[in-house]
Design an enzyme around this catalytic site. Structure first.
Site, mmCIF file in Angstrom:
data_model
loop_
_atom_site.group_PDB
_atom_site.id
_atom_site.type_symbol
_atom_site.label_atom_id
_atom_site.label_comp_id
_atom_site.label_asym_id
_atom_site.label_seq_id
_atom_site.Cartn_x
_atom_site.Cartn_y
_atom_site.Cartn_z
ATOM 1 N N ARG A 47 17.689 -13.611 30.065
ATOM 2 C CA ARG A 47 18.334 -12.348 30.394
ATOM 3 C C ARG A 47 19.216 -12.491 31.633
ATOM 4 O O ARG A 47 19.006 -13.353 32.486
ATOM 5 C CB ARG A 47 17.297 -11.254 30.590
ATOM 6 C CG ARG A 47 16.262 -11.510 31.647
ATOM 7 C CD ARG A 47 15.196 -10.436 31.613
ATOM 8 N NE ARG A 47 13.950 -10.848 32.223
ATOM 9 C CZ ARG A 47 12.764 -10.356 31.908
ATOM 10 N NH1 ARG A 47 12.670 -9.428 30.973
ATOM 11 N NH2 ARG A 47 11.675 -10.774 32.501
ATOM 12 N N GLU A 58 18.612 -5.579 34.663
ATOM 13 C CA GLU A 58 18.739 -6.702 33.728
ATOM 14 C C GLU A 58 19.295 -6.258 32.383
ATOM 15 O O GLU A 58 19.066 -5.117 31.947
ATOM 16 C CB GLU A 58 17.365 -7.339 33.501
ATOM 17 C CG GLU A 58 16.735 -7.881 34.760
ATOM 18 C CD GLU A 58 15.284 -8.299 34.571
ATOM 19 O OE1 GLU A 58 14.847 -9.214 35.286
ATOM 20 O OE2 GLU A 58 14.592 -7.707 33.716
ATOM 21 N N LYS A 71 18.732 -4.830 25.605
ATOM 22 C CA LYS A 71 18.027 -3.825 26.399
ATOM 23 C C LYS A 71 18.573 -3.818 27.816
ATOM 24 O O LYS A 71 18.831 -4.875 28.397
ATOM 25 C CB LYS A 71 16.520 -4.093 26.446
ATOM 26 C CG LYS A 71 15.751 -3.054 27.278
ATOM 27 C CD LYS A 71 14.250 -3.173 27.125
ATOM 28 C CE LYS A 71 13.664 -4.318 27.910
ATOM 29 N NZ LYS A 71 12.186 -4.311 27.866
ATOM 30 N N THR A 86 9.090 3.065 38.278
ATOM 31 C CA THR A 86 9.424 1.695 38.654
ATOM 32 C C THR A 86 10.362 1.063 37.639
ATOM 33 O O THR A 86 11.309 0.358 37.995
ATOM 34 C CB THR A 86 8.146 0.847 38.771
ATOM 35 O OG1 THR A 86 7.297 1.418 39.755
ATOM 36 C CG2 THR A 86 8.471 -0.597 39.150
ATOM 37 N N ARG A 114 5.464 -2.346 23.489
ATOM 38 C CA ARG A 114 5.722 -3.716 23.030
ATOM 39 C C ARG A 114 5.122 -4.750 23.966
ATOM 40 O O ARG A 114 4.682 -5.814 23.534
ATOM 41 C CB ARG A 114 7.199 -3.941 22.786
ATOM 42 C CG ARG A 114 8.127 -4.064 23.985
ATOM 43 C CD ARG A 114 8.165 -5.485 24.551
ATOM 44 N NE ARG A 114 9.384 -5.778 25.262
ATOM 45 C CZ ARG A 114 9.421 -6.384 26.438
ATOM 46 N NH1 ARG A 114 8.305 -6.697 27.071
ATOM 47 N NH2 ARG A 114 10.583 -6.665 26.987
ATOM 48 N N ASP A 163 -6.923 -1.931 41.797
ATOM 49 C CA ASP A 163 -5.557 -1.734 42.281
ATOM 50 C C ASP A 163 -5.649 -1.453 43.773
ATOM 51 O O ASP A 163 -6.609 -0.808 44.229
ATOM 52 C CB ASP A 163 -4.888 -0.564 41.550
ATOM 53 C CG ASP A 163 -3.381 -0.537 41.731
ATOM 54 O OD1 ASP A 163 -2.654 -0.700 40.738
ATOM 55 O OD2 ASP A 163 -2.905 -0.350 42.880
ATOM 56 N N GLY A 230 4.413 -11.071 36.864
ATOM 57 C CA GLY A 230 5.399 -11.990 37.416
ATOM 58 C C GLY A 230 6.595 -12.114 36.497
ATOM 59 O O GLY A 230 6.587 -12.922 35.577
ATOM 60 N N ASP A 231 7.639 -11.321 36.733
ATOM 61 C CA ASP A 231 8.720 -11.228 35.753
ATOM 62 C C ASP A 231 10.104 -11.330 36.372
ATOM 63 O O ASP A 231 11.093 -10.900 35.769
ATOM 64 C CB ASP A 231 8.599 -9.923 34.961
ATOM 65 C CG ASP A 231 8.629 -8.697 35.854
ATOM 66 O OD1 ASP A 231 8.729 -8.850 37.090
ATOM 67 O OD2 ASP A 231 8.550 -7.573 35.321
ATOM 68 N N LYS A 235 8.673 -13.543 42.347
ATOM 69 C CA LYS A 235 7.507 -12.702 42.082
ATOM 70 C C LYS A 235 6.508 -13.460 41.223
ATOM 71 O O LYS A 235 6.815 -13.824 40.085
ATOM 72 C CB LYS A 235 7.917 -11.408 41.380
ATOM 73 C CG LYS A 235 6.730 -10.480 41.115
ATOM 74 C CD LYS A 235 7.130 -9.246 40.325
ATOM 75 C CE LYS A 235 5.920 -8.371 40.061
ATOM 76 N NZ LYS A 235 6.226 -7.251 39.154
ATOM 77 N N LYS A 333 43.038 3.037 12.182
ATOM 78 C CA LYS A 333 43.995 2.511 13.150
ATOM 79 C C LYS A 333 44.589 3.610 14.044
ATOM 80 O O LYS A 333 45.282 3.300 15.014
ATOM 81 C CB LYS A 333 45.130 1.784 12.431
ATOM 82 C CG LYS A 333 44.682 0.514 11.722
ATOM 83 C CD LYS A 333 45.868 -0.222 11.105
ATOM 84 C CE LYS A 333 45.423 -1.520 10.444
ATOM 85 N NZ LYS A 333 46.578 -2.260 9.868
#
Length: 351
Positions: A47, A58, A71, A86, A114, A163, A230-231, A235, A333
């Site tokens: 990407r 992206e 996307k 985010t 997904r 978290d 981690g993408d 990161k 046209k």
């Protein structure tokens, strides 16, 4: 005249409400597996990412000889403090022979579906079949989708949560009480506490830093790591020692080398692209004690599959409306004539 079908967030929510999240997740895995098995049919590229001090934007394109998709997606960890998400996304699915866009769809909700579906697709090949306990570290927007996918599709009975933001865990616990009431939920004090006793460990944190959320001393024999967070360059969530102890699987190696946990490893560090396991070219999990890791950064093929699935749902349910992107011209046209004729019609705001 071909039309471009617009699918909004309300449309996607209606699809999930009508069919139920478990059924939508299950169908998502079917579409993902079908397209990954056609890996060689696709023109693929990492990407295109535009980074700023506060985040990344992206574009993710892919195509075969029938359909093209892309996307648009961002990642801005500071957005929640402003009351913003985010990650937001939308995508296009187009007809290759004509170049006409067939679908323009929201992909914020759909990407969450997904991503969880991709995690399950990988875990079915790499995790132990008797896995019952999952650790879920990072309890933000992706967490409910991961927990529901693994509970409903893989039989996970207990999820161990951590978290750094307790409010995120509160939110996740409340949502799981409604969406997965039979799933045991355990709050943990830190990442090591969450990992302890887990068969599958999913990390889905948002901060764009080289973090070491998981270290080699946390590894137990037979665990499967599902590294989602981690993408992007700079990161990571795993210490390098974790990858050294595991068999590592990726979506598209050229992209994972740039963005995934793999970015911290030498160029000759061996990995396996997941499509090879689906195609029977490589083995997935080989024994119960093996440690496996899916370095999941998100790949355009998954969005292609997602757009196909939502288009098919929309057709089956009679949903979506014309996005009005393409002028309907008697003479293809005469674009200028279309513009002036349309402006002159009653109700036009043109003076």
């Amino acid at each position: 005249m071909p039309r471009t079908t617009l699918l909004t967030t309300s449309d996607i929510a209606r699809i999930v409400a009508t069919h139920g999240l478990p059924a939508v997740l299950s169908r998502m895995v079917e579409y993902l597996e079908a397209d990954y098995r056609r890996w060689q049919a696709f023109e693929k590229t990492p990407r295109l990412a535009s980074h700023s001090p506060v985040g990344v934007i992206e574009l993710m394109p892919i195509c075969d000889d029938r359909e093209y998709s892309f996307k648009y997606v961002n990642g801005h960890p500071g957005n929640p403090a402003k009351g913003l998400s985010t990650v937001v996304a939308f995508g296009v699915l187009a007809d290759v022979p004509t170049g006409y866009p067939a679908v323009i769809s929201e992909l914020t909700l759909t990407t969450a579906i997904r991503t969880a579906g991709t995690s399950v697709m990988a875990a079915r090949l790499l995790a132990r079949a008797d896995s019952k306990v999952m650790a879920l570290i990072g309890n933000g927007a992706q967490s409910e989708f991961q927990a529901n996918a693994f509970h409903h599709l893989m039989g996970i009975e207990e999820v161990r949560l951590f978290d750094v933001d307790p409010a995120a865990t509160d939110k996740l616990v409340a949502n799981l009480a409604l969406s997965a009431p039979k799933l045991r939920v355990v709050r943990c004090t830190d990442a090591a506490d969450a990992v302890r006793g887990a068969d599958i460990v999913t990390t889905a944190t948002a901060d764009k830093t080289n973090a070491t959320i998981i270290t080699a001393d946390m590894i137990a024999p037979g665990v499967h790591f599902n590294a989602v967070g981690g993408d992007c360059p700079g990161k990571t969530e795993m210490a390098a020692g974790v990858l050294e102890r595991a068999r590592v699987f990726v979506e598209f190696e050229p992209q994972s080398r740039i963005e995934g946990e793999l970015q911290q490893m030498p160029a000759d560090f061996r990995v396996c692209e997941l499509w090879r396991v689906l195609a029977g070219e490589m083995a997935g999990r080989r024994e119960a004690s093996e440690v496996t890791l899916f370095d999941s950064v998100g790949f355009a093929l998954e969005d292609y599959a997602s757009l196909r699935m939502m288009r098919d749902y929309a057709r089956e349910m009679g949903m979506g409306r014309d996005a009005g992107l393409i002028p309907d011209m008697a003479d293809p046209k005469n674009l200028f004539g279309y513009m002036t004729d349309t402006a002159a019609k009653p109700g036009s705001k043109v003076a």
